[in-house]
Design a protein around this motif. Structure first.
Motif, PDB file in Angstrom:
ATOM      1  N   UNK A 175       0.284  -1.728   1.265  1.00 17.67           N
ATOM      2  CA  UNK A 175       1.141  -0.669   0.547  1.00 17.67           C
ATOM      3  C   UNK A 175       2.526  -1.437   0.143  1.00 17.67           C
ATOM      4  N   UNK A 176       2.433  -2.725   0.239  1.00 16.75           N
ATOM      5  CA  UNK A 176       3.552  -3.895  -0.263  1.00 16.75           C
ATOM      6  C   UNK A 176       3.060  -3.977  -1.429  1.00 16.75           C
ATOM      7  N   UNK A 177       1.794  -4.220  -1.604  1.00 18.60           N
ATOM      8  CA  UNK A 177       1.147  -4.747  -2.811  1.00 18.60           C
ATOM      9  C   UNK A 177       1.388  -3.297  -3.938  1.00 18.60           C
ATOM     10  N   UNK A 178       1.009  -2.349  -3.439  1.00 19.44           N
ATOM     11  CA  UNK A 178       1.302  -1.030  -4.061  1.00 19.44           C
ATOM     12  C   UNK A 178       2.429  -0.921  -4.898  1.00 19.44           C
ATOM     13  N   UNK A 179       3.709  -1.175  -4.094  1.00 21.35           N
ATOM     14  CA  UNK A 179       5.027  -0.929  -4.402  1.00 21.35           C
ATOM     15  C   UNK A 179       5.466  -2.120  -5.510  1.00 21.35           C
ATOM     16  N   UNK A 180       4.836  -3.302  -5.303  1.00 19.05           N
ATOM     17  CA  UNK A 180       5.209  -4.413  -6.061  1.00 19.05           C
ATOM     18  C   UNK A 180       4.469  -4.144  -7.291  1.00 19.05           C
ATOM     19  N   UNK A 181       3.373  -3.701  -7.487  1.00 19.02           N
ATOM     20  CA  UNK A 181       2.692  -3.430  -8.538  1.00 19.02           C
ATOM     21  C   UNK A 181       3.510  -2.398  -9.461  1.00 19.02           C
ATOM     22  N   UNK A 182       3.981  -1.325  -8.691  1.00 15.58           N
ATOM     23  CA  UNK A 182       4.811  -0.234  -9.475  1.00 15.58           C
ATOM     24  C   UNK A 182       6.149  -0.709 -10.063  1.00 15.58           C
ATOM     25  N   UNK A 183       6.676  -1.719  -9.424  1.00 17.65           N
ATOM     26  CA  UNK A 183       7.995  -2.172  -9.931  1.00 17.65           C
ATOM     27  C   UNK A 183       7.669  -3.032 -11.222  1.00 17.65           C
ATOM     28  N   UNK A 184       6.838  -3.882 -11.039  1.00 14.25           N
ATOM     29  CA  UNK A 184       6.356  -4.769 -12.090  1.00 14.25           C
ATOM     30  C   UNK A 184       5.966  -3.873 -13.563  1.00 14.25           C
ATOM     31  N   UNK A 185       4.975  -2.695 -13.087  1.00 13.63           N
ATOM     32  CA  UNK A 185       4.624  -1.849 -14.257  1.00 13.63           C
ATOM     33  C   UNK A 185       5.881  -1.286 -14.755  1.00 13.63           C
ATOM     34  N   UNK A 186       6.933  -0.802 -14.111  1.00  7.42           N
ATOM     35  CA  UNK A 186       8.247  -0.110 -14.929  1.00  7.42           C
ATOM     36  C   UNK A 186       8.784  -1.007 -15.647  1.00  7.42           C
ATOM     37  N   UNK A 187       8.991  -2.398 -15.214  1.00  8.20           N
ATOM     38  CA  UNK A 187       9.850  -3.105 -15.903  1.00  8.20           C
ATOM     39  C   UNK A 187       9.019  -3.940 -17.224  1.00  8.20           C
ATOM     40  N   UNK A 188       7.959  -4.089 -17.003  1.00 11.28           N
ATOM     41  CA  UNK A 188       7.096  -4.708 -18.030  1.00 11.28           C
ATOM     42  C   UNK A 188       6.115  -4.061 -18.843  1.00 11.28           C
ATOM     43  N   UNK A 217      13.349 -14.376 -17.025  1.00 13.13           N
ATOM     44  CA  UNK A 217      14.357 -13.682 -17.388  1.00 13.13           C
ATOM     45  C   UNK A 217      14.162 -12.216 -16.642  1.00 13.13           C
ATOM     46  N   UNK A 218      13.189 -11.917 -16.206  1.00 11.56           N
ATOM     47  CA  UNK A 218      12.978 -10.709 -15.575  1.00 11.56           C
ATOM     48  C   UNK A 218      13.586 -10.706 -13.987  1.00 11.56           C
ATOM     49  N   UNK A 219      13.969 -11.740 -13.631  1.00 12.54           N
ATOM     50  CA  UNK A 219      14.252 -11.896 -12.298  1.00 12.54           C
ATOM     51  C   UNK A 219      15.339 -10.902 -11.708  1.00 12.54           C
ATOM     52  N   UNK A 220      16.293 -10.604 -12.335  1.00 15.49           N
ATOM     53  CA  UNK A 220      17.388  -9.577 -11.775  1.00 15.49           C
ATOM     54  C   UNK A 220      16.845  -8.271 -11.965  1.00 15.49           C
ATOM     55  N   UNK A 221      15.933  -8.149 -12.650  1.00 10.49           N
ATOM     56  CA  UNK A 221      15.104  -6.713 -13.040  1.00 10.49           C
ATOM     57  C   UNK A 221      14.257  -6.303 -11.936  1.00 10.49           C
ATOM     58  N   UNK A 222      13.945  -7.176 -11.171  1.00  9.22           N
ATOM     59  CA  UNK A 222      12.832  -7.042 -10.184  1.00  9.22           C
ATOM     60  C   UNK A 222      13.130  -7.481  -8.785  1.00  9.22           C
ATOM     61  N   UNK A 223      13.981  -6.493  -8.246  1.00  6.10           N
ATOM     62  CA  UNK A 223      14.473  -6.866  -6.781  1.00  6.10           C
ATOM     63  C   UNK A 223      13.469  -6.737  -5.574  1.00  6.10           C
ATOM     64  N   UNK A 224      12.489  -5.860  -6.001  1.00  5.78           N
ATOM     65  CA  UNK A 224      11.539  -5.899  -4.740  1.00  5.78           C
ATOM     66  C   UNK A 224      10.660  -7.060  -4.808  1.00  5.78           C
ATOM     67  N   UNK A 225      10.457  -7.532  -6.035  1.00 10.84           N
ATOM     68  CA  UNK A 225       9.698  -9.038  -6.071  1.00 10.84           C
ATOM     69  C   UNK A 225      10.221  -9.927  -5.420  1.00 10.84           C
ATOM     70  N   UNK A 226      11.809  -9.934  -5.764  1.00 18.27           N
ATOM     71  CA  UNK A 226      12.477 -10.960  -4.857  1.00 18.27           C
ATOM     72  C   UNK A 226      12.714 -11.030  -3.391  1.00 18.27           C
ATOM     73  N   UNK A 227      12.770  -9.564  -3.025  1.00 16.13           N
ATOM     74  CA  UNK A 227      12.613  -9.701  -1.826  1.00 16.13           C
ATOM     75  C   UNK A 227      11.185  -9.926  -1.214  1.00 16.13           C
ATOM     76  N   UNK A 228      10.268  -9.887  -1.887  1.00 20.80           N
ATOM     77  CA  UNK A 228       8.932 -10.101  -1.531  1.00 20.80           C
ATOM     78  C   UNK A 228       8.846 -11.618  -1.259  1.00 20.80           C
TER      79      UNK A 228
END
Length: 502
Positions: free
Chosen positions: A312-325, A334-345
């Protein structure tokens, strides 16, 4: 020549006298030391010290406890409050390192940042890092090198996913050499410099493990002739020392040659060599300072393990990456500030299975008291980072992999940032912390944008790998199998095109 029995008797007597001296010369207030095992005469609590998974045993002891082994006082810190109170707030007297006769003096690691005694040399070593990696702006200049290393890792994972641990170590070692000396690793199997970097990292993990060599507790043993039985460790010293000298001098000379011909790539060494500093130890500090970048840690293996156990963590990470990229590009810094869940991961990867469950030990340079306990000068102070990072008073469900713990929401504040413990303490905090955080982010973000991780199947059932760490100062997940596949043909093409266009 004395016979073996006579020599053994002499050594036993000398050891007893050394330990007795430690007891007789310690402060009379030592009975006020923090609580701990009572121990036996002379050897103290040596037999009570764990030999494997030490952090787990220490976690069952008190928040601040002490032992005495062969006359050496050791205080184990198992609470965040005590660790911050002593190593941060009183860092002026808690920033030295224990003297390790074999590891530090005989092998040479005492000249490097991790084991360098607190003093002028340590401060100079840290200044070298501050001048090259001390700000985000400085770290940004290394981003193209880091990005190339991550792309190479992705390509290797696509081509031979079954060797993912080998690929992670390759990227770690190659990045270290590139950043420290500006040297590109084209064929790791045949390149001596790359091999040396890995060997030194592996050697250090062994050497700096507490209790590995008795000579570190009884320094006078270093002067015992090598023909005496029981001194086989002296052969190890010669080998370890040669590894350090080669790893220091060979890449440094390569940088020198490149600078002479004007072909050098900006690196820790080349930038500091351009400094007009004419102090006699300047080049020596640059050479040994560069070794701080050598590491054999498999931190990314912890991330892979978590993705398998927590889909479920991987699914949520994929979703955030897809929504931004979207699906048109790979992640960038430069995407670091736009990917809070990846930073949390990334933060949860640091916390969940820490690379150094027991941080490198500190040593007191003055007598001190804490909560009524006496901590004498010369005491080894060992932070149990694993316990701090799994303290249920700080982290809810601490054994679970939960990136969301570092995100605010539903009236809940983010939990404590683990970098306060994962990168060392006080004046001994890792000087390359900004580089490490940046590298971890881009690697995990790219890995999850391109790949999907899943458990292997046997007889129609998933085989879930265990959550288990290796022993030693530097720890990582025990070897496990998994499936690694591209998320899509387009994601794979993005990687291959990025590598081809360089």
């Amino acid at each position: 020549m004395l016979d073996a029995y006579t020599v053994a008797g002499l050594l036993a007597s000398l050891s007893a006298l050394w330990i007795l001296r430690s007891f007789l010369t310690r402060d009379k207030a030592s009975h006020q030391l923090p609580p701990g095992p009572k121990g036996l005469p002379l050897i103290g609590s040596l037999l009570d010290l764990p030999r494997r998974q030490e952090w787990e045993t220490y976690s069952r002891w008190s928040d601040v406890m002490s032992v005495t082994a062969l006359g050496q006082r050791i205080v184990i810190l198992g609470s965040f409050e005590a660790t911050m109170d002593l190593l941060e707030k009183r860092s002026a007297i808690y920033s030295d390192r224990p003297y390790l006769a074999l590891t530090g003096d005989l092998v040479g690691h005492q000249k490097t940042i991790p084991l360098c005694p607190y003093g002028d040399r340590m401060k100079k070593l840290r200044r070298l890092f501050t001048k090259t990696l001390g700000t985000r702006k400085l770290v940004e200049s290394f981003e193209p090198m880091i990005r190339e290393g991550v792309q190479d890792l992705m390509l290797n994972l696509l081509d031979s996913p079954d060797k993912f641990r080998e690929h992670i170590l390759l990227m770690t070692g190659a990045n270290a050499l590139f950043l420290s000396h500006g040297l590109r690793v084209k064929d790791p199997k045949s390149e001596r410099i790359f091999h040396l970097a890995n060997i030194v990292a592996q050697d250090f993990a062994i050497l700096a493990t507490p209790g590995r060599y008795v000579v570190d507790y009884l320094p006078f043993l270093q002067y015992v002739p090598s023909w005496i039985p029981g001194t086989g460790w002296k052969k190890d010293v010669a080998q370890y020392k040669q590894h350090v000298e080669d790893a220091v001098k060979i890449p440094f000379e390569a940088v020198r040659r490149a600078m002479a011909s004007g072909t050098e790539i900006p690196s820790f060494c080349s930038r500091n060599l351009q400094d007009p500093d004419d102090s006699p130890d300047h080049e020596d500090c640059i050479q040994y300072g560069s070794m701080a970048m050598y590491t054999g840690a498999l931190l990314l293996a912890s991330c892979v393990l978590a993705m398998i156990l927590y889909p479920e963590v991987q699914t949520r990470a994929h979703a955030e990456l897809d929504s931004v990229l979207g699906s048109e590009r790979l992640p960038d810094f430069s995407d670091r500030d736009s990917l809070p869940y990846i930073n949390a991961l990334c933060s949860e990867v640091l916390r969940w299975l820490p690379v150094t469950p027991l941080a490198l030990a500190h040593k007191t340079t003055e007598d001190d008291t804490y909560n009524g306990f006496f901590i004498p000068k010369g005491t080894i102070v060992q932070p149990n980072s694993w316990r701090l990072l799994h303290d249920q008073n700080i982290y809810r469900n601490p054994t679970e992999f939960m990136p969301e713990r570092f995100l605010a929401g539903n009236g809940r504040e983010p939990e404590l940032d683990p970098k306060n413990m994962a990168f060392g303490y006080g004046r001994r905090i890792c000087p390359g912390i900004l580089l490490a955080e940046s590298t971890l982010f881009i690697t995990i973000a790219t890995m999850l944008s391109v790949l999907k991780f899943s458990p292997v199947e046997e007889n129609g059932r998933y085989v879930m790998p265990p959550v288990q760490q290796t022993d030693g100062l530097v720890s990582h997940p025990v070897p496990f199998q998994c499936n690694i596949n591209p998320r899509s043909a387009h994601a794979e093409e993005l990687v291959r095109s990025a590598v081809e266009m360089r």
